[in-house]
Design a protein around this motif. Structure first.
Motif, PDB file in Angstrom:
ATOM      1  N   HIS A  93      47.088  85.301  15.365  1.00 38.36           N
ATOM      2  CA  HIS A  93      47.710  86.101  16.412  1.00 38.36           C
ATOM      3  C   HIS A  93      46.835  87.297  16.770  1.00 38.36           C
ATOM      4  N   ASP A  94      47.027  87.761  17.998  1.00 40.83           N
ATOM      5  CA  ASP A  94      46.345  88.971  18.461  1.00 40.83           C
ATOM      6  C   ASP A  94      46.702  90.137  17.543  1.00 40.83           C
ATOM      7  N   ILE A 117      44.562  82.814  23.913  1.00 42.03           N
ATOM      8  CA  ILE A 117      45.502  83.446  24.831  1.00 42.03           C
ATOM      9  C   ILE A 117      45.517  84.952  24.609  1.00 42.03           C
ATOM     10  N   LYS A 118      45.490  85.693  25.738  1.00 43.36           N
ATOM     11  CA  LYS A 118      45.638  87.146  25.717  1.00 43.36           C
ATOM     12  C   LYS A 118      46.796  87.506  26.639  1.00 43.36           C
ATOM     13  N   VAL A 119      47.754  88.268  26.129  1.00 42.99           N
ATOM     14  CA  VAL A 119      48.898  88.697  26.935  1.00 42.99           C
ATOM     15  C   VAL A 119      48.664  90.143  27.381  1.00 42.99           C
ATOM     16  N   ASP A 157      52.732  91.439  30.161  1.00 45.01           N
ATOM     17  CA  ASP A 157      53.621  90.275  30.291  1.00 45.01           C
ATOM     18  C   ASP A 157      52.979  89.110  31.024  1.00 45.01           C
ATOM     19  N   THR A 158      51.683  89.194  31.271  1.00 51.66           N
ATOM     20  CA  THR A 158      50.969  88.087  31.911  1.00 51.66           C
ATOM     21  C   THR A 158      50.117  87.377  30.862  1.00 51.66           C
ATOM     22  N   ARG A 159      50.283  86.072  30.776  1.00 52.25           N
ATOM     23  CA  ARG A 159      49.566  85.282  29.767  1.00 52.25           C
ATOM     24  C   ARG A 159      48.280  84.746  30.377  1.00 52.25           C
ATOM     25  N   ARG A 193      44.563  82.781  29.874  1.00 56.42           N
ATOM     26  CA  ARG A 193      43.773  81.894  29.019  1.00 56.42           C
ATOM     27  C   ARG A 193      42.320  82.349  29.062  1.00 56.42           C
ATOM     28  N   SER A 227      45.208  85.570  20.630  1.00 55.23           N
ATOM     29  CA  SER A 227      45.877  84.556  19.815  1.00 55.23           C
ATOM     30  C   SER A 227      45.249  83.195  20.090  1.00 55.23           C
TER      31      SER A 227
END
Length: 710
Positions: A604-605, A623-625, A628-630, A632, A656
């Motif tokens: 996880h991040d 994945i980086k959030v 609230d925007t996911r 890639r 993550s």
């Protein structure tokens, strides 16, 4: 408050009050004209009540110099409704009652409309009105002030009728006197401050006119009192709203004319917002539009209760009050003057020379014309100057509403023309320069590098509308379609797409429907439905694909290129840096094998980790959030390595890693690498060299991406 300030505000109030009385006479006569002309006294009373409330407007708004009152736009629209009601053939008493009921209902409608706009937070729409329209509105106000001033002085407005009257009778001593007042104001402006200048000149002109006409030296043909002074007001009448009966016949007539009353409220709203925005330019400050509209709603409500009409903030009288050094007290004095006239003191106005007051209004009007037309030649473009002049001409001949609408239409046309010349694409490249985040095997990278030029990439920005349609078509006609295999169109930065642009894209897709050319459309949340409507045509949809991000579109385009090459499949392994099978087996003894199910996180991040991962089978997304925007960042398939940065630096994970499908990995921990360095130093050195090469490739790819995007 010192004596000088009080004297200044008193003189300003007197000037504004007299001006308000004159406007009330004019607008009252206009309101009760035609079939209702016999009741003009009621019209003047309605206008004077409106002026009294309007004179106190500044006490309840942001600027105590603000003055509202009866307005030419709303009164002229209402006059048409009144004329229609007056021509119904009712008795005289019914005609009068119906007219007063119409005034009451219209004023109530305006009060509700003025309150509704801030209630639904729509006042800010005026901020989108272009400067040229505002400047044209202000210049038009100056022109109308000049025309009204000449009409006050000698009934010679700035119209063809006024010019013909002047040519027919060029001997106008009162006009010369008014021009002398203007000359005195300009001549003394550099020596005396504005708050003192206007009262001094007005008092001097009033004394001079009264003494001159009383002198035996004055030629009787040039000194007729009716030419030089205002007539006293008589025969005014008032009927309070609570005495109106609103009979069923009257209600039916009012209901039939309801659309016209709604037009009055719309014109009033438009005039208020435009006037406030224009005054912001004059005052060089921003006003609270919601508060100003609520103040107008309150004043209209009070006016309805006491038998007045809707009042609108006046640029002319507000400017007159401000330049005369007025404030809250001047508003009260102006209201008292209007009240005194209403209560029977209309005879006092007969001592005020029309030429003096008209000369002051002419002076202020000329200043506004100079500021918003002549002076704009230093800062505005020729096109903007032409717009200002055209708006002025339209307002002078057809009224504010026509000039305002024409100004907005011109501004929209110029915006479309100007916007159409802006670059439509913020990025133009191809797949060899801008690749996806998928981590691929070296042979696949070579295929993309060699054939990537066959897929072009366009990122479109701004609003894609009919003004851009021709540029879109020309963009495609300039491509060598025979050499292309794919076109990526990124609309993620486009704020919108209109139907004409959609039609252009549909035409383009149909044009190339007989070719194996693939189109990859990237949409945002806001324009997804618009873009997907492009392929509603079955022919156009054959080679059309849609993606939520540019990265996914690039991945699909890369897969199409790799598949097109038709190369023999190459076995991909995590350990290409170890060609010897024995070394691979030795390296694997230092690794931990792990099975990861779909959607499970490998890490996880923010995690602290001392491990590096080798993808043996399956697929992972990094994945980086953000907000609230996911996002890639990368896609990993068999043979990929991940986690090397945190492994060597000891820093926390910056993203993550999630399994896209059921997958398996080999995990090398830092302790195992330390043991490998001791037991198999050559193997550890090969590993370190491989990591260095991977980092160098990543850095080179990042540099190329930055260069491409910039």
């Amino acid at each position: 408050m010192n004596i000088a300030t009080l004297a200044r505000q008193t003189s300003a109030g007197a000037i504004v009050g007299l001006s308000a009385v004159i406007y009330s006479i004019t607008y009252g006569a206009l309101l009760f004209s035609g079939p209702l002309v016999a009741y003009v006294g009621f019209g003047i009373t309605v206008a004077l009540i409106t002026a009294i409330i309007g004179a106190l407007f500044g006490m309840f708004s942001e600027e105590d110099t603000f003055i509202s009152g009866p307005d030419s736009n709303t009164v002229s629209v209402m006059a048409g409704t009144m004329a229609a009601l007056g021509s119904l053939g009712l008795s005289q008493a019914s005609n009068l009652a119906l007219a007063l009921e119409a005034v009451f209902v219209t004023t109530c409608i305006c009060a509700m409309a003025f309150y509704a706009l801030p209630r639904f937070r729509l006042s800010g729409l005026v901020r989108y009105i272009p400067f040229s329209v505002m400047a044209g509105f202000l210049a038009s106000t100056g022109w109308l002030m000049c025309s009204g001033a000449l009409n006050i002085i000698s009934e010679l407005p700035l119209t063809l009728v006024g010019l013909n009257n002047l040519l027919a009778d060029p001997y106008q001593p009162e006009l010369l006197f008014g021009l002398a007042v203007v000359a005195a104001l300009y001549g003394l402006a550099s020596r005396i401050s504005s708050p003192l200048l206007i009262p001094l000149v007005m008092v001097g002109a009033t004394v001079a006119a009264n003494l001159g006409l009383a002198s035996v030296l004055c030629d009787p043909s040039w000194c007729r009192r009716e030419d030089w002074f205002f007539a006293g007001l008589r025969d005014m009448a008032w009927q309070p709203p609570w005495t109106l009966d609103f009979s069923s016949a009257h209600l039916k007539a009012l209901l039939q004319n309801l659309p016209s009353m709604l037009v009055v409220s719309f014109v009033g709203l438009l005039t208020i917002l435009l006037s406030i925005a224009s005054l912001e330019l004059s005052y060089r400050k921003e006003f609270d539009l919601d508060q100003m509209l609520k103040a107008h709603a309150a004043s209209a409500g009070v006016a309805a209760l006491v038998g007045g009409f809707v009042g609108i903030i006046s640029i002319g009288r507000t400017t007159l009050n401000q330049k005369s050094g007025g404030g809250a007290i001047s508003g009260v004095i102006a209201a008292l003057i209007c009240l005194a006239v209403l209560l029977g003191a209309g005879g006092a106005i007969a001592y005020v020379p029309k030429a003096a007051l008209g000369g002051l209004v002419l002076y202020l009007g000329l200043n506004m014309l100079k500021q918003w037309l002549w002076d704009q030649r230093h800062v505005a473009s020729r096109l903007e100057l032409a717009q200002i002049a055209l708006i002025l001409g339209l307002v002078a001949n057809y009224g504010y509403l026509v000039g305002f609408v024409a100004g907005l239409v011109m501004a929209c046309v110029m915006f479309v023309i100007t916007y159409s010349h802006f670059p439509l694409t913020s990025l133009v490249t191809d797949l060899s320069l801008l690749s996806s985040s998928v981590v691929r095997a070296s042979h696949q990278v070579e295929v993309i590098r060699a054939s990537g030029h066959k897929t072009v990439i366009y990122r479109l920005s701004g609003y894609v509308f009919f003004g851009s349609a021709s540029k879109i078509d020309l963009m495609f006609k300039g491509l060598d379609i025979d050499q292309l295999e794919g076109v990526v169109l990124d609309f993620s930065d486009a704020s919108g797409v209109d139907r004409s642009a959609i039609g252009v894209f549909q035409r383009i897709l149909r044009r190339y429907s007989d070719r194996p050319l693939k189109f990859y459309f990237v949409h945002s949340r806001g324009n997804r439905d618009d873009l997907e409507s492009i392929s509603l045509d079955a022919v156009a949809s054959r080679n059309t694909h849609y993606f939520p991000s540019l990265d996914h579109a690039l991945e699909a385009a890369e897969e199409a290129l790799i598949s097109k090459e038709g190369q023999e499949p190459v076995e991909v392994t995590c350990f290409e840096f170890l060609p010897d099978d024995a070394d691979r087996e030795t390296f694997l003894r230092y690794c931990e094998s792990r099975r990861v199910i779909k959607d499970e996180a490998l890490c996880h991040d923010g995690d602290l980790s001392d491990a590096i991962y080798f993808v043996d089978d399956g697929s992972f997304d990094i994945i980086k959030v953000i907000a609230d925007t996911r996002l890639r960042l990368a896609k990993l398939s068999k043979g990929a390595m991940v986690g090397e940065m945190a492994f060597y630096t000891g820093a926390a994970r910056t993203a993550s890693i999630l399994a896209v499908v059921d997958s398996s990995v080999h995990i090398l921990h830092k302790a195992s690498l330390v043991r490998m360095r001791s037991e198999h130093p050559a193997l550890a050195t090969s590993f370190d060299r491989m990591v260095i090469c991977k980092l160098a490739e990543s850095l080179a790819r990042t540099n190329k991406l930055i260069a491409t995007l910039s």
